[in-house]
Design a protein around this motif. Sequence first.
Motif, PDB file in Angstrom:
ATOM      1  N   ALA A   8       5.952  -4.332   0.586  1.00 51.20           N
ATOM      2  CA  ALA A   8       5.863  -2.961   1.093  1.00 51.20           C
ATOM      3  C   ALA A   8       4.603  -2.810   1.935  1.00 51.20           C
ATOM      4  O   ALA A   8       3.508  -3.176   1.503  1.00 51.20           O
ATOM      5  N   LYS A   9       4.782  -2.313   3.159  1.00 51.09           N
ATOM      6  CA  LYS A   9       3.633  -2.123   4.051  1.00 51.09           C
ATOM      7  C   LYS A   9       3.414  -0.627   4.276  1.00 51.09           C
ATOM      8  O   LYS A   9       4.353   0.128   4.494  1.00 51.09           O
ATOM      9  N   CYS A  24       1.952   6.937  -1.776  1.00 53.44           N
ATOM     10  CA  CYS A  24       2.326   5.517  -1.611  1.00 53.44           C
ATOM     11  C   CYS A  24       2.362   4.825  -2.976  1.00 53.44           C
ATOM     12  O   CYS A  24       3.256   4.011  -3.243  1.00 53.44           O
ATOM     13  N   ILE A  28       5.409   2.593  -4.894  1.00 53.54           N
ATOM     14  CA  ILE A  28       5.263   1.234  -5.430  1.00 53.54           C
ATOM     15  C   ILE A  28       5.595   1.199  -6.923  1.00 53.54           C
ATOM     16  O   ILE A  28       6.322   0.318  -7.401  1.00 53.54           O
ATOM     17  N   THR A  34       8.543  -4.573  -5.894  1.00 55.53           N
ATOM     18  CA  THR A  34       7.420  -4.587  -4.960  1.00 55.53           C
ATOM     19  C   THR A  34       6.252  -5.334  -5.583  1.00 55.53           C
ATOM     20  O   THR A  34       5.587  -4.832  -6.490  1.00 55.53           O
ATOM     21  N   VAL A  37       1.819  -5.851  -1.406  1.00 48.62           N
ATOM     22  CA  VAL A  37       1.590  -4.617  -0.668  1.00 48.62           C
ATOM     23  C   VAL A  37       0.642  -4.923   0.480  1.00 48.62           C
ATOM     24  O   VAL A  37      -0.404  -5.545   0.288  1.00 48.62           O
ATOM     25  N   SER A 125      -7.616  -1.862   1.690  1.00 48.85           N
ATOM     26  CA  SER A 125      -6.913  -2.584   0.614  1.00 48.85           C
ATOM     27  C   SER A 125      -7.729  -2.529  -0.679  1.00 48.85           C
ATOM     28  O   SER A 125      -7.171  -2.410  -1.773  1.00 48.85           O
ATOM     29  N   SER A 129      -6.017  -0.567  -3.831  1.00 51.01           N
ATOM     30  CA  SER A 129      -5.724  -1.268  -5.090  1.00 51.01           C
ATOM     31  C   SER A 129      -6.293  -0.464  -6.268  1.00 51.01           C
ATOM     32  O   SER A 129      -5.688  -0.404  -7.345  1.00 51.01           O
ATOM     33  N   ALA A 139      -2.643  -3.854 -10.039  1.00 51.77           N
ATOM     34  CA  ALA A 139      -2.914  -4.223  -8.646  1.00 51.77           C
ATOM     35  C   ALA A 139      -4.204  -5.022  -8.499  1.00 51.77           C
ATOM     36  O   ALA A 139      -5.211  -4.720  -9.124  1.00 51.77           O
ATOM     37  N   VAL A 182      -2.367  -6.621  -3.410  1.00 46.65           N
ATOM     38  CA  VAL A 182      -2.590  -5.680  -2.309  1.00 46.65           C
ATOM     39  C   VAL A 182      -3.419  -6.401  -1.261  1.00 46.65           C
ATOM     40  O   VAL A 182      -4.504  -6.917  -1.553  1.00 46.65           O
ATOM     41  N   SER A 281       6.372   7.643   3.989  1.00 44.47           N
ATOM     42  CA  SER A 281       5.751   7.633   2.659  1.00 44.47           C
ATOM     43  C   SER A 281       5.522   9.050   2.141  1.00 44.47           C
ATOM     44  O   SER A 281       5.345   9.256   0.961  1.00 44.47           O
TER      45      SER A 281
END
Length: 449
Positions: A8-9, A24, A28, A34, A37, A125, A129, A139, A182, A281
Amino acid sequence: MTTTLNVAKFGGTSVANYETMCSCAKIIANNPNTRVVVVSAAAGVTNHLVALANTPLTSVQIDDIVQKITDIELAIVNRLKHPEDVQEKLTVKLEELKALATNEEINFRDDLKDALLSMGERMSSLLFSAVLREFEVPAINFDVRKVLRTNSTFTNASPEVSTIKQLSHSLLLPELSHSVMVTQGFVGADDQGRTTTLGRGGSDFTAALLAEAIEAETCEIWTDVIGVYTTDPRITDKAKPLPELSFEEAAEMATFGAKVLHPATMEPALRQNIKVFVGSSREPEKGGTWIVRDCEHEPSYRAITRRKDQVMVTVKTPKMMYAQGFLQRVFTIIAKHQLSVDLVTTSEISVSFTLDNPPNTVSEKMNKETLAELTTICDVSVEQGFDLVTVVGNNMHSAAGVSSKIFAAISDFNLRMICFGANPHNLSFVVSNQDSEDVVKVLHNALFE
Ligand code: ASP
Ligand code: MG
């Protein structure tokens, strides 16, 4: 562990602040498949970094931009339940950013530029996370440079697909049984470990490359629109979201100006037959577009795209009549200057072609060295102020009446160039930039309303 994997982006607007990150995180948490990420930099951050990298600035200006970026990141950290988990790591990254931004060579060295440009994704990121862990998602922030090997073409690097696959199998895949990894879009590293980037908008491409590398079944691109539309909804409010699209159609649309996907995204998807989803999203319940190999329907017309700021070059020489190798010489010069040609038309003594004209690149190169070199073999004229309008669909070469319907709709407009694509999925024309919006509206009305 589930054997069906999803990558998932989340784009810049999706990870813009704490609230949007929470939406978002729910997406997830709701899909156990997923496991990888990919995030963009928070909205606006890459633009700030590009300004720092490319413009000569005073130290006051540098401080000002660094502060703007810091504010965006801190606004997120300050909302976390446990900011102390990431605060220190963020401070280190902000210091790294500042050191790069104030490096005297930053405006001249592309390797330094890429190190700086990567900071946006590396910070988002880290923070995302932490948000995910608040939602009980296990994550871990993963440095994509360990797996996303590229060549050393800084600022526009190309991925090395088989190495990415190998590295992902040994370093990423084993983690997925217990963690959601992530990682950063847009960023890579060359074989010497130097940071590279994939070009603006490259995070979509990263997601597809990682999906290919871990043999994921699906790749979701979460953005701020509920899928891919029949045309840009900012041009006409009659534009409709498309439930499905083929890989080829999506690739054509991205290449010819649809802004939702980075043009290279479909290549890995096509190689590995990964279904790609595009949705919002903010409103995941509204569904989105599925891009697949075999669509249920293959309509003659699927969408209309527009690419702005095309340059039209006409080269002319009386010697061209009966001459051999003239075109080859022209295109060798063009290729040498790394310009990419879109449409070409020829007549007995002249050849016209269009070039994409992103700010500060093509027009400049065209005006100086390229032009000088071309004029040694022919007369050259360069015209600006054109947009490229493309109808994307199926069997556009063969189906009777497909093109006549298009031309009938826009007969009032002056078409400077017309071109069937090298494949059956597009028909393009060059129109003046004053007309292009109306051309899209009229065509949309004729084909879709
Ligand atoms: N952050 C990068 C950009 O703004 C890459 C991306 O978001 O796809 O271009
Ligand atoms: Mg994007």
